[in-house]
Design a protein around this motif. Structure first.
Motif, PDB file in Angstrom:
ATOM      1  N   UNK A 140     -22.926 -14.531  30.496  1.00 52.09           N
ATOM      2  CA  UNK A 140     -23.074 -13.258  29.898  1.00 52.09           C
ATOM      3  C   UNK A 140     -23.600 -13.264  28.520  1.00 52.09           C
ATOM      4  N   UNK A 141     -23.177 -13.827  27.460  1.00 49.52           N
ATOM      5  CA  UNK A 141     -23.416 -13.821  26.243  1.00 49.52           C
ATOM      6  C   UNK A 141     -25.063 -14.024  25.831  1.00 49.52           C
ATOM      7  N   UNK A 142     -25.560 -15.084  26.545  1.00 52.78           N
ATOM      8  CA  UNK A 142     -26.901 -15.394  26.220  1.00 52.78           C
ATOM      9  C   UNK A 142     -27.890 -14.206  26.788  1.00 52.78           C
ATOM     10  N   UNK A 143     -27.479 -13.670  27.704  1.00 51.87           N
ATOM     11  CA  UNK A 143     -28.166 -12.520  28.171  1.00 51.87           C
ATOM     12  C   UNK A 143     -27.929 -11.245  27.347  1.00 51.87           C
ATOM     13  N   UNK A 144     -26.948 -11.027  26.679  1.00 48.41           N
ATOM     14  CA  UNK A 144     -26.739 -10.076  25.924  1.00 48.41           C
ATOM     15  C   UNK A 144     -27.660 -10.322  24.690  1.00 48.41           C
ATOM     16  N   UNK A 145     -27.703 -11.445  24.037  1.00 46.53           N
ATOM     17  CA  UNK A 145     -28.612 -11.834  23.010  1.00 46.53           C
ATOM     18  C   UNK A 145     -29.973 -11.351  23.428  1.00 46.53           C
TER      19      UNK A 145
ATOM     20  N   UNK B   8     -24.996  -1.317  23.870  1.00 48.56           N
ATOM     21  CA  UNK B   8     -23.586  -1.175  23.419  1.00 48.56           C
ATOM     22  C   UNK B   8     -22.703  -2.184  24.050  1.00 48.56           C
ATOM     23  N   UNK B   9     -21.874  -3.026  23.400  1.00 48.57           N
ATOM     24  CA  UNK B   9     -21.221  -4.046  23.988  1.00 48.57           C
ATOM     25  C   UNK B   9     -19.677  -3.595  23.550  1.00 48.57           C
ATOM     26  N   UNK B  10     -19.054  -3.558  24.617  1.00 52.09           N
ATOM     27  CA  UNK B  10     -17.351  -3.320  24.233  1.00 52.09           C
ATOM     28  C   UNK B  10     -16.419  -4.202  24.992  1.00 52.09           C
ATOM     29  N   UNK B  11     -15.378  -4.191  23.928  1.00 52.27           N
ATOM     30  CA  UNK B  11     -14.019  -4.964  24.517  1.00 52.27           C
ATOM     31  C   UNK B  11     -13.259  -3.829  25.296  1.00 52.27           C
ATOM     32  N   UNK B  12     -13.139  -4.492  26.581  1.00 51.55           N
ATOM     33  CA  UNK B  12     -12.682  -3.697  27.630  1.00 51.55           C
ATOM     34  C   UNK B  12     -11.030  -4.167  27.696  1.00 51.55           C
ATOM     35  N   UNK B  13     -10.482  -3.368  26.859  1.00 55.94           N
ATOM     36  CA  UNK B  13      -8.973  -3.703  26.754  1.00 55.94           C
ATOM     37  C   UNK B  13      -8.242  -2.936  27.939  1.00 55.94           C
ATOM     38  N   UNK B  14      -8.533  -1.605  28.155  1.00 63.66           N
ATOM     39  CA  UNK B  14      -8.207  -0.987  29.256  1.00 63.66           C
ATOM     40  C   UNK B  14      -8.199  -1.752  30.486  1.00 63.66           C
ATOM     41  N   UNK B  15      -9.258  -2.229  30.719  1.00 61.17           N
ATOM     42  CA  UNK B  15      -9.831  -2.840  32.081  1.00 61.17           C
ATOM     43  C   UNK B  15      -8.815  -4.033  32.263  1.00 61.17           C
ATOM     44  N   UNK B  16      -8.435  -4.891  30.930  1.00 64.20           N
ATOM     45  CA  UNK B  16      -7.665  -6.037  31.106  1.00 64.20           C
ATOM     46  C   UNK B  16      -6.374  -5.467  31.560  1.00 64.20           C
ATOM     47  N   UNK B  17      -5.850  -4.447  31.092  1.00 64.58           N
ATOM     48  CA  UNK B  17      -4.451  -4.163  31.665  1.00 64.58           C
ATOM     49  C   UNK B  17      -4.378  -3.766  33.001  1.00 64.58           C
TER      50      UNK B  17
ATOM     51  N   UNK C 219     -25.455  -9.635  17.801  1.00 63.06           N
ATOM     52  CA  UNK C 219     -25.833  -9.230  16.469  1.00 63.06           C
ATOM     53  C   UNK C 219     -25.487  -7.705  16.086  1.00 63.06           C
ATOM     54  N   UNK C 220     -24.417  -7.467  15.447  1.00 62.58           N
ATOM     55  CA  UNK C 220     -23.947  -5.975  15.095  1.00 62.58           C
ATOM     56  C   UNK C 220     -24.958  -5.363  14.536  1.00 62.58           C
ATOM     57  N   UNK C 221     -26.017  -5.690  13.866  1.00 63.47           N
ATOM     58  CA  UNK C 221     -27.303  -4.982  13.463  1.00 63.47           C
ATOM     59  C   UNK C 221     -28.080  -4.608  14.427  1.00 63.47           C
ATOM     60  N   UNK C 222     -27.997  -5.296  15.420  1.00 62.78           N
ATOM     61  CA  UNK C 222     -28.935  -4.752  16.524  1.00 62.78           C
ATOM     62  C   UNK C 222     -28.184  -4.282  17.867  1.00 62.78           C
ATOM     63  N   UNK C 223     -26.897  -4.353  17.891  1.00 66.77           N
ATOM     64  CA  UNK C 223     -26.222  -3.852  19.110  1.00 66.77           C
ATOM     65  C   UNK C 223     -24.934  -3.005  18.316  1.00 66.77           C
ATOM     66  N   UNK C 224     -24.305  -2.126  19.265  1.00 61.41           N
ATOM     67  CA  UNK C 224     -23.210  -1.319  18.741  1.00 61.41           C
ATOM     68  C   UNK C 224     -21.766  -2.085  19.531  1.00 61.41           C
TER      69      UNK C 224
ATOM     70  N   UNK D  31     -14.830  -1.211  13.221  1.00 64.90           N
ATOM     71  CA  UNK D  31     -14.824   0.329  12.767  1.00 64.90           C
ATOM     72  C   UNK D  31     -16.151   1.267  12.696  1.00 64.90           C
ATOM     73  N   UNK D  32     -17.225   0.439  12.299  1.00 65.39           N
ATOM     74  CA  UNK D  32     -18.311   1.075  12.330  1.00 65.39           C
ATOM     75  C   UNK D  32     -18.809   1.377  13.667  1.00 65.39           C
ATOM     76  N   UNK D  33     -18.767   0.440  14.507  1.00 69.02           N
ATOM     77  CA  UNK D  33     -19.142   0.391  16.171  1.00 69.02           C
ATOM     78  C   UNK D  33     -18.400   1.470  16.931  1.00 69.02           C
ATOM     79  N   UNK D  34     -17.134   1.608  16.373  1.00 65.05           N
ATOM     80  CA  UNK D  34     -16.101   2.653  17.242  1.00 65.05           C
ATOM     81  C   UNK D  34     -16.750   4.051  16.500  1.00 65.05           C
ATOM     82  N   UNK D  35     -16.810   4.110  15.563  1.00 63.74           N
ATOM     83  CA  UNK D  35     -17.362   5.504  14.921  1.00 63.74           C
ATOM     84  C   UNK D  35     -18.788   5.732  15.754  1.00 63.74           C
TER      85      UNK D  35
END
Length: 400
Positions: free
Chosen positions: A24-29, A38-47, A74-79, A374-378
């Motif tokens: 996954x991660x090499x492809x995201x780069x 946009x890359x997100x932490x899927x915490x609800x999916x984990x539940x 990179x958070x400068x290139x992706x949210x 915080x910046x990404x969530x906003x």
């Protein structure tokens, strides 16, 4: 239509390993250099599967984020954002559940597959049944037109496309839609209006997808159109009504199968992993004690690399010269198994050293992680609210 946008997420269920990196991660780069991502932490999916152990999820979020950064995302290139910090995911999921047929959820291939794989868990829950719809909400909320998936996940993207079509068909029909669309056509100019009408007929009557694409370009290139008229013409072209939700496309990714230390797929459940940012001594010990070709009982016994799990690592980490050396040396008993493993150890340690260096500022100062998130969530919340305004209006829920 909307600008190109990629969306992908990952469940926080424990430490990340080399399988996550190569899968996954090499492809995201790579993607973050080509598209807005946009890359997100899927915490609800984990539940949906770990509902009885939420602490694992909570403990994993920040470690996983460090691993993303260590891998070069990179958070400068992706949210970056956390799913549960953007409540619009839940709102859109709820609204879509009002019109999603139950049979659509039950026929998603992974529904029964996961129940069989996780038979020790009680997955006869509403959340587990509805997780493909939550996944659709994740995608449609950001009008993402590109979703990187493996071949086994293609049904999820097609499911999302069906949900978008159903929504647009049910709710995209504003009063007087056809008359409004014809008025919008006039703003294209006489020549382009005739061309648009011809392309629309070719697509709707003959199924000419090239005509549809040409029509989309024609609409996007028309500087005289406002946002509402542009959407009307896209919907009139497609035959769906006003396009409120955008049908996503799949970015098919062919990730290399990352083997585990025992030759099976690398997975925490098999206990055969090498974690990202793992200590060098631990990595070296794990690889040195890996099983090899059972035929090589003694150093002088010839072996077959194709029957050895270590060879699978060489396919990922070694160049042609090293692979040729392994093939010849193993089959002739010219090299021993520890010699064969050393180039793999060296390559993984070199890869990990770069990761640890990237991760160090965030390990030392966790406040940096909180600021990034915080910046990404906003940012994600702003994009989500744009979609939800249109969704609420289409469903008569704006009350303005």
């Amino acid at each position: 239509m909307y600008a190109e946008r990629v969306l992908s997420g990952m469940r926080p269920t424990g430490r990340l390993h080399l399988g996550h990196y190569h899968g996954v991660l090499k492809n995201w780069v790579k993607l973050q250099a080509e598209y807005p991502c946009l890359f997100f932490v899927a915490d609800w999916h984990a539940l949906t599967t770990a509902y009885d152990s939420p602490q694992i999820i909570a403990d994993s979020v920040w470690e996983m984020l460090v691993d993303w950064l260590a891998a070069g995302v990179d958070p400068q290139k992706a949210t970056f954002f956390i799913q549960s910090r953007v409540p619009a995911h839940a709102e859109l999921h709820l609204l879509m559940s009002m019109f999603c047929p139950l049979g659509w959820l039950e026929r998603v291939p992974t529904y029964k597959d996961q129940q069989e794989k996780l038979e020790h868990k009680d997955l006869s829950t509403y959340g587990f049944l509805g997780y493909p719809l939550l996944m659709s909400a994740d995608i449609l909320l950001y009008r993402a037109d590109k979703v990187p998936v493996g071949e086994d996940q293609l049904p999820h993207v097609e499911f999302t496309r069906e949900i978008a079509r159903r929504f647009n068909h049910l709710y995209g029909r504003e009063p007087g839609f056809e008359d409004n669309a014809k008025e919008a056509m006039k703003k294209l100019g006489a020549k382009n209006a005739r061309l648009y009408a011809e392309l629309r007929t070719r697509f709707q009557q003959e199924g000419d997808n090239a005509a549809r694409e040409q029509g989309r370009v024609l609409i996007e290139d028309a500087k005289s159109l406002g946002h509402v008229d542009r959407e009307r013409l896209h919907g009139y072209l497609e035959g769906t009504g006003k396009m409120v939700l955008v049908e996503p496309g799949a970015l098919l990714t062919e990730a290399p199968r990352m083997p585990g230390l025992d030759g099976q797929k690398m997975s925490k459940s098999y206990g055969n992993t090498i974690f990202l940012r793992e200590e060098a001594d631990s990595i070296s010990k794990k690889i040195r004690t890996m099983q090899t070709d059972p035929a090589r009982v003694r150093r002088t016994d010839p072996g077959d690399p194709d029957k050895c799990p270590v060879w699978q690592f060489h396919l990922i980490y070694s160049d042609d010269g090293v692979r040729a050396w392994v093939q010849d040396g193993c089959r002739s008993a010219g090299i021993g198994c520890l010699e064969c493993k050393q180039p793999v150890i060296d390559a993984i340690l070199k890869e990990q050293a770069v990761m640890r260096e990237r991760a160090q500022p965030y390990v030392e100062n966790p406040a940096l992680l909180r600021r990034i998130m915080a910046e990404g969530c906003e940012r994600a919340s702003e994009l989500a609210e744009e979609t939800m305004r249109d969704v609420r209006a289409a469903m008569g829920l704006s009350y303005s």
